[in-house]
Design a protein around this motif. Structure first.
Motif, mmCIF file in Angstrom:
data_model
loop_
_atom_site.group_PDB
_atom_site.id
_atom_site.type_symbol
_atom_site.label_atom_id
_atom_site.label_comp_id
_atom_site.label_asym_id
_atom_site.label_seq_id
_atom_site.Cartn_x
_atom_site.Cartn_y
_atom_site.Cartn_z
ATOM 1 N N ILE A 1 -1.046 8.105 -0.783
ATOM 2 C CA ILE A 1 -2.436 8.241 -0.314
ATOM 3 C C ILE A 1 -2.569 9.386 0.685
ATOM 4 N N LEU A 2 -1.561 9.534 1.562
ATOM 5 C CA LEU A 2 -1.647 10.574 2.610
ATOM 6 C C LEU A 2 -0.956 11.867 2.203
ATOM 7 N N SER A 3 -0.301 11.854 1.026
ATOM 8 C CA SER A 3 0.429 13.045 0.546
ATOM 9 C C SER A 3 1.460 13.499 1.563
ATOM 10 N N VAL A 4 2.299 12.554 1.992
ATOM 11 C CA VAL A 4 3.390 12.877 2.916
ATOM 12 C C VAL A 4 4.688 12.351 2.318
ATOM 13 N N LEU A 5 5.797 12.809 2.872
ATOM 14 C CA LEU A 5 7.096 12.316 2.414
ATOM 15 C C LEU A 5 7.308 10.888 2.914
ATOM 16 N N PRO A 6 8.053 10.069 2.151
ATOM 17 C CA PRO A 6 8.289 8.674 2.575
ATOM 18 C C PRO A 6 8.859 8.575 3.985
ATOM 19 N N GLU A 7 9.777 9.479 4.331
ATOM 20 C CA GLU A 7 10.386 9.388 5.666
ATOM 21 C C GLU A 7 9.413 9.754 6.784
ATOM 22 N N ASP A 8 8.248 10.308 6.412
ATOM 23 C CA ASP A 8 7.265 10.691 7.433
ATOM 24 C C ASP A 8 6.166 9.642 7.618
ATOM 25 N N VAL A 9 6.219 8.575 6.820
ATOM 26 C CA VAL A 9 5.155 7.560 6.877
ATOM 27 C C VAL A 9 5.045 6.954 8.279
ATOM 28 N N GLY A 10 6.187 6.730 8.932
ATOM 29 C CA GLY A 10 6.172 6.106 10.258
ATOM 30 C C GLY A 10 5.352 6.900 11.259
ATOM 31 N N SER A 11 5.377 8.229 11.136
ATOM 32 C CA SER A 11 4.655 9.072 12.102
ATOM 33 C C SER A 11 3.156 9.085 11.854
ATOM 34 N N THR A 12 2.719 8.539 10.689
ATOM 35 C CA THR A 12 1.274 8.540 10.393
ATOM 36 C C THR A 12 0.583 7.255 10.851
ATOM 37 N N LEU A 13 1.355 6.257 11.275
ATOM 38 C CA LEU A 13 0.752 4.970 11.632
ATOM 39 C C LEU A 13 -0.133 5.087 12.865
ATOM 40 N N THR A 14 -1.305 4.476 12.770
ATOM 41 C CA THR A 14 -2.193 4.390 13.939
ATOM 42 C C THR A 14 -2.119 3.002 14.569
ATOM 43 N N LYS A 15 -1.440 2.092 13.861
ATOM 44 C CA LYS A 15 -1.214 0.730 14.358
ATOM 45 C C LYS A 15 0.283 0.456 14.271
ATOM 46 N N VAL B 1 0.871 -1.181 0.000
ATOM 47 C CA VAL B 1 0.000 0.000 0.000
ATOM 48 C C VAL B 1 0.908 1.230 0.000
ATOM 49 N N ASN B 2 0.744 2.104 -1.004
ATOM 50 C CA ASN B 2 1.591 3.292 -1.088
ATOM 51 C C ASN B 2 1.043 4.363 -0.156
ATOM 52 N N VAL B 3 1.460 4.329 1.085
ATOM 53 C CA VAL B 3 0.943 5.220 2.126
ATOM 54 C C VAL B 3 1.322 6.668 1.828
ATOM 55 N N ALA B 4 2.563 6.891 1.377
ATOM 56 C CA ALA B 4 3.027 8.259 1.116
ATOM 57 C C ALA B 4 2.147 8.948 0.083
ATOM 58 N N GLY C 1 8.043 4.785 0.881
ATOM 59 C CA GLY C 1 6.797 5.242 1.497
ATOM 60 C C GLY C 1 5.689 4.212 1.446
ATOM 61 N N GLN C 2 6.045 2.937 1.198
ATOM 62 C CA GLN C 2 5.038 1.883 1.079
ATOM 63 C C GLN C 2 4.960 1.050 2.363
ATOM 64 N N ALA C 3 3.764 0.548 2.613
ATOM 65 C CA ALA C 3 3.565 -0.402 3.718
ATOM 66 C C ALA C 3 3.423 -1.804 3.129
ATOM 67 N N GLU D 1 -9.794 -6.312 7.094
ATOM 68 C CA GLU D 1 -10.040 -5.597 5.836
ATOM 69 C C GLU D 1 -10.845 -4.328 6.114
ATOM 70 N N GLY D 2 -10.373 -3.187 5.612
ATOM 71 C CA GLY D 2 -11.061 -1.916 5.791
ATOM 72 C C GLY D 2 -10.628 -1.155 7.034
ATOM 73 N N GLU D 3 -9.782 -1.748 7.857
ATOM 74 C CA GLU D 3 -9.350 -1.099 9.094
ATOM 75 C C GLU D 3 -8.285 -0.047 8.789
ATOM 76 N N VAL D 4 -8.389 1.116 9.436
ATOM 77 C CA VAL D 4 -7.429 2.198 9.237
ATOM 78 C C VAL D 4 -6.143 1.874 9.994
ATOM 79 N N PHE D 5 -4.993 2.000 9.273
ATOM 80 C CA PHE D 5 -3.717 1.759 9.955
ATOM 81 C C PHE D 5 -2.757 2.937 9.832
ATOM 82 N N ALA D 6 -3.128 3.966 9.033
ATOM 83 C CA ALA D 6 -2.312 5.186 8.932
ATOM 84 C C ALA D 6 -3.242 6.348 8.602
ATOM 85 N N MET D 7 -2.878 7.551 9.123
ATOM 86 C CA MET D 7 -3.772 8.700 8.923
ATOM 87 C C MET D 7 -2.932 9.979 8.999
ATOM 88 N N SER D 8 -3.211 10.902 8.076
ATOM 89 C CA SER D 8 -2.540 12.206 8.127
ATOM 90 C C SER D 8 -3.234 13.072 9.158
#
Length: 376
Positions: A60-74, A55-58, A116-118, A82-89
């Motif tokens: 989808i959330l329009s963030v830099l790849p190095e910032d993906v870790g800070s967006t994780l909610t899990k 999943v290309n988190v960077a 920036g991928q999960a 399936e359908g559960e949120v695991f990252a959020m801007s």
């Protein structure tokens, strides 16, 4: 004395076989040395890693790849539905937030600060290995599998499709030259391994599969019927992975070909007995023939004729053979003579030959490479 190698198939009333049952990955072995096992019994088990999805988190959330870790909610390693949120801007004042949802049931395996991928992994895939034959475990390979020995009746075919299965042998014809008739099929054939005579066609195989027939053993099949049944041309030299719900063994060859009397008589003597069957065929190096195995299971089996346990001694006078090349392709007979000297063919090549006496009493001389033995 040395002798030329002649390929052949085995048809024997009684022999002793060992079948290795091995896991594709290290796992748990459930049987131990000395155990009596049944064909349908699971003897080893493991789990294959589940498929991976990214999943290309960077993006989808329009963030830099190095910032993906800070967006994780899990946290990494968390199970996800399936359908559960695991990252959020974070957005502005809690508004205009973007969310990353899991497309699968699985696990959040890792994230990349470069792309920036999960990486999400699906649940593991359970794999079980069955004993395949009724017999005794003679060796347990730690975390890999077992070897099962069985005393049995054993026959090989020329060609087969479908994987391993087992069921009760049922004769579907009265004679070895009788073709299988689709009208002979009924609900009583479910779970059985049906034995035919000279030919099987697509209509029979389709109906047999729909009734739950486990396997068919027959003398021959036309190429067009095999193509219709599979839905494609077989283009490789390895079979056994076809998923048609039924296994098929051809004992003689393509076309309408009477099953060898020895093979038919052996199967008739085993009617009603439980058989293990595999359509796996490999023509290239490491040749594998499709096979039928009927374990004695402590019971008295058919007589082996020459001895209690079969052993191959090579081609000799009296050996049963099948011709595998024209002009006598498919004919059955016995070796009448094995001249030691080389003979010149029409091509001017010098080869070893043999004299064959066919079932109708006629004789012919041909290269030894033109026949295969029916051993046992």
């Amino acid at each position: 004395m040395a002798h030329a190698y002649t390929p052949g198939v085995t048809v024997t009333a009684r022999t002793k076989l060992v079948r290795e049952r091995r896991l594709p990955l290290a796992g748990t072995v459930l049987a131990k040395v000395g155990d009596q096992v049944k064909a349908e019994q699971v003897v080893a088990r493991t789990e294959l890693p589940g498929n991976v999805q990214t999943v290309n988190v960077a993006n989808i959330l329009s963030v830099l790849p190095e910032d993906v870790g800070s967006t994780l909610t899990k946290p990494v390693g968390s199970p996800l539905n399936e359908g559960e949120v695991f990252a959020m801007s974070k957005g502005f004042f809690g508004l205009f937030t973007s969310k990353c949802k899991s497309p699968i049931n699985g696990t959040l395996e890792s994230i990349s600060n470069i792309t920036g991928q999960a990486i999400l992994r699906e649940p593991p895939i359970p794999v079980e290995v069955h004993a395949y034959v009724d017999g005794k475990v003679i060796e347990a390979m730690e975390r890999e599998g077992v070897k099962v020995e069985t005393e049995c009746s054993f026959l090989q075919g020329i060609f087969g499709i479908g994987g391993e299965t087992w069921g009760e042998i049922k004769l579907q014809v009265g004679k070895s030259d009788e073709p299988l008739d689709v009208n002979s099929l009924d609900a009583g054939c479910a779970g059985k391994i049906l034995v035919g005579g000279s030919r099987v066609d697509n209509a029979f195989l389709e109906k047999a599969a729909s009734l739950g027939v486990r396997g068919v053993v027959v003398g021959g099949i036309d190429d067009k019927d095999l193509r219709q049944f599979l839905g494609y041309d077989l283009g490789v030299a390895i079979t056994g992975s076809e998923e048609k719900g039924i296994s098929l063994i051809i004992t003689e060859g393509f076309g309408g070909m009477r099953m060898a009397e020895k093979t038919f008589s052996l199967l008739r003597s085993l009617e009603g007995r439980k058989a293990s069957m595999s359509g796996v065929t490999q023509i290239r190096a490491g040749v594998m023939r499709p096979e039928v195995i009927v374990s004695m299971d402590g019971r008295t089996g058919p007589s082996a004729g020459k001895g209690s346990i079969f052993s191959s001694s090579g081609l000799e006078v009296g050996s049963a053979i099948r011709v595998i090349r024209e002009p006598h392709f498919g004919r059955l007979g016995r070796v009448a003579d094995l001249p030691p000297e080389l003979r010149m063919l029409e091509t001017e090549a010098k080869v070893r030959v043999l004299e064959v006496e066919f079932e109708d009493g006629t004789k012919a001389v041909m290269p030894r490479a033109n026949v295969e033995m029916i051993e046992g």
